[in-house]
Design a protein around this motif. Structure first.
Motif, mmCIF file in Angstrom:
data_model
loop_
_atom_site.group_PDB
_atom_site.id
_atom_site.type_symbol
_atom_site.label_atom_id
_atom_site.label_comp_id
_atom_site.label_asym_id
_atom_site.label_seq_id
_atom_site.Cartn_x
_atom_site.Cartn_y
_atom_site.Cartn_z
ATOM 1 N N LEU A 39 -15.889 -30.380 -10.645
ATOM 2 C CA LEU A 39 -16.020 -29.370 -9.613
ATOM 3 C C LEU A 39 -16.162 -29.938 -8.209
ATOM 4 O O LEU A 39 -17.150 -30.585 -7.884
ATOM 5 C CB LEU A 39 -17.230 -28.476 -9.914
ATOM 6 C CG LEU A 39 -17.186 -27.752 -11.267
ATOM 7 C CD1 LEU A 39 -18.425 -26.902 -11.443
ATOM 8 C CD2 LEU A 39 -15.922 -26.926 -11.418
ATOM 9 N N ALA A 40 -15.168 -29.672 -7.394
ATOM 10 C CA ALA A 40 -15.269 -29.847 -5.949
ATOM 11 C C ALA A 40 -15.414 -28.457 -5.323
ATOM 12 O O ALA A 40 -15.216 -27.435 -5.987
ATOM 13 C CB ALA A 40 -14.031 -30.559 -5.401
ATOM 14 N N GLU A 41 -15.747 -28.424 -4.022
ATOM 15 C CA GLU A 41 -15.923 -27.127 -3.357
ATOM 16 C C GLU A 41 -14.643 -26.296 -3.434
ATOM 17 O O GLU A 41 -14.670 -25.092 -3.694
ATOM 18 C CB GLU A 41 -16.345 -27.326 -1.897
ATOM 19 C CG GLU A 41 -17.758 -27.830 -1.712
ATOM 20 C CD GLU A 41 -17.878 -29.340 -1.911
ATOM 21 O OE1 GLU A 41 -16.846 -29.988 -2.138
ATOM 22 O OE2 GLU A 41 -19.005 -29.857 -1.830
ATOM 23 N N VAL A 42 -13.499 -26.959 -3.222
ATOM 24 C CA VAL A 42 -12.224 -26.253 -3.277
ATOM 25 C C VAL A 42 -11.986 -25.723 -4.683
ATOM 26 O O VAL A 42 -11.503 -24.596 -4.863
ATOM 27 C CB VAL A 42 -11.084 -27.193 -2.837
ATOM 28 C CG1 VAL A 42 -9.731 -26.550 -3.079
ATOM 29 C CG2 VAL A 42 -11.233 -27.557 -1.366
ATOM 30 N N THR A 43 -12.330 -26.512 -5.683
ATOM 31 C CA THR A 43 -12.158 -26.083 -7.071
ATOM 32 C C THR A 43 -12.944 -24.818 -7.352
ATOM 33 O O THR A 43 -12.461 -23.905 -8.037
ATOM 34 C CB THR A 43 -12.599 -27.193 -8.026
ATOM 35 O OG1 THR A 43 -11.948 -28.415 -7.682
ATOM 36 C CG2 THR A 43 -12.268 -26.843 -9.461
ATOM 37 N N MET A 44 -14.169 -24.740 -6.832
ATOM 38 C CA MET A 44 -14.989 -23.546 -7.056
ATOM 39 C C MET A 44 -14.319 -22.299 -6.492
ATOM 40 O O MET A 44 -14.336 -21.231 -7.115
ATOM 41 C CB MET A 44 -16.368 -23.733 -6.432
ATOM 42 C CG MET A 44 -17.207 -24.833 -7.072
ATOM 43 S SD MET A 44 -17.605 -24.509 -8.810
ATOM 44 C CE MET A 44 -18.796 -23.188 -8.641
ATOM 45 N N SER A 45 -13.723 -22.431 -5.317
ATOM 46 C CA SER A 45 -13.071 -21.262 -4.714
ATOM 47 C C SER A 45 -11.836 -20.858 -5.507
ATOM 48 O O SER A 45 -11.541 -19.659 -5.662
ATOM 49 C CB SER A 45 -12.710 -21.545 -3.259
ATOM 50 O OG SER A 45 -11.770 -22.592 -3.162
ATOM 51 N N ILE A 46 -11.093 -21.837 -6.035
ATOM 52 C CA ILE A 46 -9.922 -21.535 -6.863
ATOM 53 C C ILE A 46 -10.347 -20.809 -8.138
ATOM 54 O O ILE A 46 -9.754 -19.787 -8.527
ATOM 55 C CB ILE A 46 -9.150 -22.825 -7.203
ATOM 56 C CG1 ILE A 46 -8.539 -23.428 -5.937
ATOM 57 C CG2 ILE A 46 -8.075 -22.555 -8.246
ATOM 58 C CD1 ILE A 46 -7.967 -24.814 -6.141
ATOM 59 N N LEU A 47 -11.393 -21.318 -8.766
ATOM 60 C CA LEU A 47 -11.871 -20.699 -9.998
ATOM 61 C C LEU A 47 -12.422 -19.298 -9.738
ATOM 62 O O LEU A 47 -12.231 -18.387 -10.565
ATOM 63 C CB LEU A 47 -12.947 -21.576 -10.632
ATOM 64 C CG LEU A 47 -12.474 -22.940 -11.152
ATOM 65 C CD1 LEU A 47 -13.657 -23.781 -11.603
ATOM 66 C CD2 LEU A 47 -11.477 -22.775 -12.294
ATOM 67 N N ALA A 48 -13.087 -19.108 -8.597
ATOM 68 C CA ALA A 48 -13.591 -17.774 -8.253
ATOM 69 C C ALA A 48 -12.445 -16.797 -8.063
ATOM 70 O O ALA A 48 -12.525 -15.627 -8.491
ATOM 71 C CB ALA A 48 -14.447 -17.857 -6.995
ATOM 72 N N SER A 49 -11.370 -17.237 -7.434
ATOM 73 C CA SER A 49 -10.203 -16.375 -7.249
ATOM 74 C C SER A 49 -9.577 -16.019 -8.596
ATOM 75 O O SER A 49 -9.143 -14.879 -8.809
ATOM 76 C CB SER A 49 -9.174 -17.077 -6.356
ATOM 77 O OG SER A 49 -9.710 -17.324 -5.070
ATOM 78 N N GLN A 50 -9.540 -16.978 -9.516
ATOM 79 C CA GLN A 50 -8.993 -16.699 -10.841
ATOM 80 C C GLN A 50 -9.831 -15.658 -11.584
ATOM 81 O O GLN A 50 -9.285 -14.777 -12.254
ATOM 82 C CB GLN A 50 -8.923 -17.994 -11.652
ATOM 83 C CG GLN A 50 -7.896 -18.998 -11.157
ATOM 84 C CD GLN A 50 -7.913 -20.293 -11.957
ATOM 85 O OE1 GLN A 50 -8.776 -20.509 -12.800
ATOM 86 N NE2 GLN A 50 -6.955 -21.176 -11.680
#
Length: 594
Positions: A39-50
């Motif tokens: 988990l990077a910060e960008v990854t968290m936002s991608i997963l939240a969008s999914q």
């Protein structure tokens, strides 16, 4: 005290790391635990969008359907337990998906889940208190995409205490997946600060996978067999001591130099490396080569943790678009720069004429013309890649940019070719918003076989900067004290590693030989480093010394254009900053080099 050794393999440094690593560690080495950091910060936002599109999504699917599906029988047969932050923003869905895979394979599996990092329910209260971004002071945006606290190692340890074969977490500090294992295995408690600091350091060293076994190493030509690079293994003991190694027969390299480069990666003040379980001091850490591809690490010290969690929140902030052209021939850089400026001027006029919103930020970079080096760039490139990046709150404005980029191929510079990837598509800009929240406001639970257990963490204590050792502690020797001088690039005297801390870049510089260090200390002042990176406009440059292994860490503020997905820069994560600094000319005595 027992001399028992616990072996932990670090299989992942980010979501998307090689699928080769986990089988290598499980089948090619004797390990007790396999840990993953996704988990990077960008990854968290991608997963939240999914997850917004599918309530069953929002976790690292590769972990379940590729890695664990292939390895579950081996893991159970070899009694290897797994800890991973693959849960992302939906750890229970990750658990359910893994349970289905295990059931289909006929593999019994006890899975624990750490819950509590997702704290969006607290946002209204925090907004009422006017909680601000901890670095910029900006107020909270109207809405967040994700809001997650960086949890620590204690809930992971408690889940392992209950006999879990696999522990899945959401957001936690990267090193916690390793520290949680060690707390469970050796019974370390919250007051064992030095051991917790050593365990955190072990986790920090392996959290980026092969970066401590030769990946990204300054002396890259000394690292064999990149295609089969070995992933790291921590061999830890109850007293906190540990050794870094890798599976036999693999590529890569484990030396004090490769491991120390990883220590300085993405750190700030090494006197106060803050994680939820302990405040670490890495300034006296030492590295000792004890065998081929074996490095013993010692010297980390700890004190009580702070009473707050850091929160990583992300929010949408308009759109961005990026396009690239290749331009060759005489004066390629000048032609490319004029092309970029013309495209921006033309499209800005068209936006105004159509009544569309203007760009809020633009950036032209010439790859191949050494734009990363600013005033230190070498001239006369004959082949460059023009990259133009733009931001705007309106997608329509960026659609126009995409349409008007390609016509440069017939109306501007000779030698223009290579419109890469066709017409570029606008994408959302995701920005990071960091703040602190009191630990008491974040209830944590573990879920094991559907049974929930509340986890209590120590309150912690405020950090008093007066208790820290001096930031600058290395002895300086002026070059003039050594007789006749010569000028050499810094890379002759040191190796280094750089990374990002939000909108800051950190650059760790490590002396190749002890006798170089006093001269490097005198030469590498924050002022001189700031001038070398003047083209990045740092608002502040800090230096922190790590005398235990002859290193300095520089922190350059506000140099990444917002950092992460918010940045239009090619090097938005400061990966190349150390390589740039290592070209700096340094005056040293000729006798020292000879």
């Amino acid at each position: 005290m027992s001399d028992r050794v616990v072996r932990i393999g670090g299989a992942s440094g980010f979501w998307g790391d090689t699928a080769m690593s986990a089988p290598q560690l499980v089948r090619g080495a004797q390990i007790d635990y396999l840990v993953f950091d996704y988990l990077a910060e960008v990854t968290m936002s991608i997963l939240a969008s999914q997850r917004l599109k599918d309530p069953a999504a929002g976790y690292a699917t590769d972990f379940v359907h590729i890695t664990m599906k292939a390895l579950l029988p081996d893991l159970v047969a070899r009694k290897v337990r797994v800890v991973a932050n693959a849960g992302g923003v939906n750890p229970l869905a990750c658990r359910d998906a893994l349970a289905k895979v295990a059931q289909a394979l006929g593999v019994p599996l006890k899975i624990g889940v750490v819950l509590g990092d997702e704290i969006s329910a607290l946002v209204p209260s925090l907004r009422e208190r006017d909680v601000r971004e901890m670095f910029s002071g900006e107020p909270m945006p109207a809405a967040f995409v994700s809001v997650n606290a960086y949890l620590g190692a204690i809930p992971i340890a408690r889940a392992l205490d209950q006999g879990c074969d696999v522990v899945i977490t959401g957001r936690c500090v990267d090193s916690a997946v390793t520290l949680g294992v060690l707390m469970h295995e050796f019974g370390w408690r919250d007051g064992d600060h030095d051991r917790l600091a050593q365990g955190t350091l072990a986790g920090h060293l392996i959290e980026c996978g092969a970066q401590c076994t030769g990946g990204l190493f300054t002396d890259w030509d000394q690292v064999p067999d990149w295609e089969n690079i070995g992933f790291p293994i921590v061999e830890a003991r109850a007293d906190g001591s540990f050794t870094i190694t890798k599976p036999e027969g693999t590529g890569g390299l484990v030396t004090p130099a490769t491991v120390s480069e990883q220590l300085v990666y993405e750190i700030g003040d090494p006197r106060a490396y803050l994680v939820p379980d302990v405040t670490c001091d890495f300034t006296a850490v030492t590295f000792e080569q004890t065998g081929e591809n074996r490095v013993r690490v010692s010297g980390a010290k700890g004190r009580a943790p702070t009473p707050t969690y850091k929160v990583s929140a992300t929010f949408a902030d308009g759109y961005r678009n990026m396009a690239v052209l290749v331009i060759g021939g005489q004066d390629a850089a000048a032609k490319a720069r004029r092309t970029g400026e013309a495209i921006l001027n033309r499209t800005s006029r068209m936006l105004a004429a159509l009544g569309l919103p203007a760009y809020t930020e633009t950036r032209i970079e010439l790859l191949g013309a050494e734009d990363m080096f600013g005033a230190h760039a070498r001239p006369d490139a004959r082949e460059v890649v023009l990259k133009i990046a733009v931001k705007c709150p309106a997608k329509a404005s960026l659609d126009l940019f995409a349409r008007e980029f390609a016509p440069a191929g017939t109306s501007m510079a000779p030698g223009t070719t290579g419109l890469m990837g066709g017409r570029p598509t606008p994408t959302p800009v995701i920005r990071l918003f960091s703040f602190l929240v009191d630990k008491a406001e974040v209830p944590i639970e573990i879920d094991v076989d559907g049974q929930r257990t509340a986890i209590v963490v120590p309150k912690g204590a405020d950090l008093d900067a007066a208790d820290l050792p001096p930031a600058r502690s290395l002895r300086d020797v002026g070059a003039s004290a050594g007789g006749a001088l010569c000028t050499v690039p810094l890379i002759r005297l040191a190796h280094g590693r750089s990374g990002d801390k939000g909108n800051k870049a950190n650059i760790g510089v490590i002396a190749r030989r002890a006798e170089y260090l006093p001269y490097l200390s005198a030469w590498l002042t924050p002022e001189r480093v700031g001038r070398f990176f003047a083209h990045n406009h740092p608002t502040q440059v800090e230096r922190f010394d790590l005398p235990g292994f002859g290193a300095m860490n520089f922190l350059l503020h506000d140099v990444l254009g917002g950092g992460g997905m918010a940045s239009l820069r090619t090097d938005n994560l400061a990966k190349a900053f150390a390589q740039v600094l290592l070209t700096m000319p340094v005056d040293v005595p000729e006798a020292l080099i000879d």
